[in-house]
Design a protein around this motif. Sequence first.
Motif, mmCIF file in Angstrom:
data_model
loop_
_atom_site.group_PDB
_atom_site.id
_atom_site.type_symbol
_atom_site.label_atom_id
_atom_site.label_comp_id
_atom_site.label_asym_id
_atom_site.label_seq_id
_atom_site.Cartn_x
_atom_site.Cartn_y
_atom_site.Cartn_z
ATOM 1 N N ILE A 155 -28.874 6.223 -19.218
ATOM 2 C CA ILE A 155 -27.584 5.842 -18.651
ATOM 3 C C ILE A 155 -27.329 6.666 -17.399
ATOM 4 O O ILE A 155 -27.363 7.907 -17.434
ATOM 5 N N ARG A 156 -27.084 5.985 -16.304
ATOM 6 C CA ARG A 156 -26.844 6.664 -15.025
ATOM 7 C C ARG A 156 -25.471 6.277 -14.486
ATOM 8 O O ARG A 156 -24.947 5.201 -14.797
ATOM 9 N N SER A 157 -24.903 7.160 -13.684
ATOM 10 C CA SER A 157 -23.625 6.835 -13.056
ATOM 11 C C SER A 157 -23.854 5.762 -11.999
ATOM 12 O O SER A 157 -24.965 5.579 -11.492
ATOM 13 N N PHE A 158 -22.797 5.046 -11.651
ATOM 14 C CA PHE A 158 -22.939 3.965 -10.674
ATOM 15 C C PHE A 158 -21.597 3.721 -9.992
ATOM 16 O O PHE A 158 -20.534 4.089 -10.500
ATOM 17 N N LEU A 159 -21.660 3.113 -8.842
ATOM 18 C CA LEU A 159 -20.468 2.632 -8.155
ATOM 19 C C LEU A 159 -20.378 1.131 -8.392
ATOM 20 O O LEU A 159 -21.378 0.419 -8.246
ATOM 21 N N PRO A 160 -19.209 0.613 -8.784
ATOM 22 C CA PRO A 160 -19.107 -0.831 -9.014
ATOM 23 C C PRO A 160 -19.392 -1.601 -7.740
ATOM 24 O O PRO A 160 -19.003 -1.180 -6.644
ATOM 25 N N PRO A 161 -20.093 -2.728 -7.857
ATOM 26 C CA PRO A 161 -20.402 -3.515 -6.658
ATOM 27 C C PRO A 161 -19.151 -4.176 -6.090
ATOM 28 O O PRO A 161 -18.106 -4.262 -6.752
ATOM 29 N N SER A 162 -19.261 -4.646 -4.882
ATOM 30 C CA SER A 162 -18.141 -5.361 -4.258
ATOM 31 C C SER A 162 -17.850 -6.633 -5.045
ATOM 32 O O SER A 162 -18.764 -7.320 -5.499
#
Length: 646
Positions: free
Chosen positions: A392-399
């Motif tokens: 599990i990795r951190s992520f930025l939500p896509p547009s």
Amino acid sequence: MRTLNILFILMSFLATGGGCEKKPPAGMNCDNESIAGEFSESQLAGLNRHQDKIRAGYLGISGTDLPEKLAQNGMNLALVKFNYVHYPLLSEEKELFLRWAKKCQEAGIKFMPVINLWGRHENEWIKPKHTLYFGGLHYNQTPCPLDEETYQLAVHKRILEVARLSHAAAIEGVVIDPEMYGANLTNFPEYCLCDHCFNLFAENEFLELPLRPELRQDYLIRTKKINSYRVFTEKTIEMLTAETRKQLASVAPDFKIGIFHHNIARPYYRGILKGLATGADPLLVFTEQTYSTGYSSFIRSLQDEWSVLGVKARLVVGIWQDKFPPENLAEQYYYCAKDSFGYWIYTTESLSRNMNKVLPFNKNQYWQAIREANNELDKLEKYPDYKSSLRIRSFLPPSTVPNISNINITSVQYVGKTSLVPGVKIISDLSFRQKTTLVFIARQREEINFKISMRKYGQNNVQSAIVVLSNYSGEQLAHSLVTFQKNAELRFTAPYTGAYATAFNPGGNAAKVVSYSHPFSIVVNETVGLLGPKQSLFLWKPAGSMEARLWLEVDGPGESVVATFKKGGGAILGEYDILHRHNITLALHKNQQGEIIELIFRPRPGAVLEDVRLKVDSGLGKYMSLSKDSLLRDIERQMPIPGYVH
């Protein structure tokens, strides 16, 4: 159906806090024990066996190409939403169930239809005898949660009807969606204080009846019976749903039941959870709590909570695929399934060839994530001690990307002979939330120029959105990214004279049209969210239309509004207090030319004008505008060119 008289005696005991003067029904006792009874640790350990993991895709009935594709990529269950399900089933509804069952069976995937508790059409054929009263307000478009006749038709009989159909078709079970899309409120509140509910509770109380509705909540609080009333609500629906599960066992013992929206911490939903979890097969709970967060400690804590309560349920974790970058999805699917009974994707319909939906990334990347996760789950099923390399990795939500698949604006024209000409214009302070589609007409070789801004609003993690320019059929022509720091700018030269659309979805944030080159209308035959609509808005009434149906919604009494509809000459057609969701039937006057209808919002006393959502169902045109000059309407004749200009 088990009579409720025994329950009322039990509730009298619970309300007064006295001893057990009457023996409660089997499976219930005086310490508020669940009907579900004991659920041993060994049973709990068996709930999440790796070889049984659900890998489900949610889709609508238009996604006919998906069962085979899902099976090819390692999925094993199709959750198919059916918005129209009567009791008894209409012949065409039955045929649709059978076709979908055959399609999924041929693809090698299981099939569970999803039906609404109270969707947009239930109130057309179910007429509740009792409706909700809560917080001093009467919600006449929301059924009473304890109206047994409504429950029978909306839930009990439809479940059994589909279960009987499973004898002739490969239908694994049915999933109930309790979100009430066709009511004033989308979810039931803590309790209902209508005559029906309160009189059931008070049947064995020494009360001077009748007690007026507006006095009931104060009475329960003052006499310290409010918690007992909540328990009464929970136990009543628990007994109703437990009876459904009991009868289901005699109709189709292996037929499964699933439910959405399980984790609303209110008596009605706890009662449904406990009652439906009484069968031989555990209740399948398809959670939406994890839609945008994904894997977290919530998955374990919820199952631990069920273990303590003795609730016999299996958790299937929901992932909204659009909310994650594709490179992070495989790990989410895998670990969500590993620590529960499986995962389900909302919505795999986005991956259908039949849907012209724009995703943040290429569709093949989403299929690749599904395949990778399912390959890892296959290894886990074969080797229970398998350790995956996925993390599990951190992520930025896509547009966010607006869905333009349903755009169809072949033949439109401005209502009046507009004198507006292309050129940059400044718009009002009106902002939009969620998906918004603007339609306009441009002449060949004119430059189209729209600027869209976005500011953070509310609690959400959307950081950016894609603004799309499309032609009359939903084909993307151009796009631009909007963030909190930078406006989106669409520049495009019109290749023909006709209709075009600009669409965006800021999520819970607020988007605003900063400037525009062409006068536009807003599409309102799909839900549109307005933020602070202080100015007049305009709709078109087609010639011959005698009645309009639409709904308006706000976020509770604190943001309640008065909605006023006026004819072009200023005469009031109707005025409505909107405190939550309100379904409106507006009587119109027949005329030969059609006319403009003005819509004005003002806050009710003590309220603030913030979010207003609306959707036109019938009787009015599908466009709304900020000025009479920019109002569009559909025209019946097909033009030799796409679109039409006066």
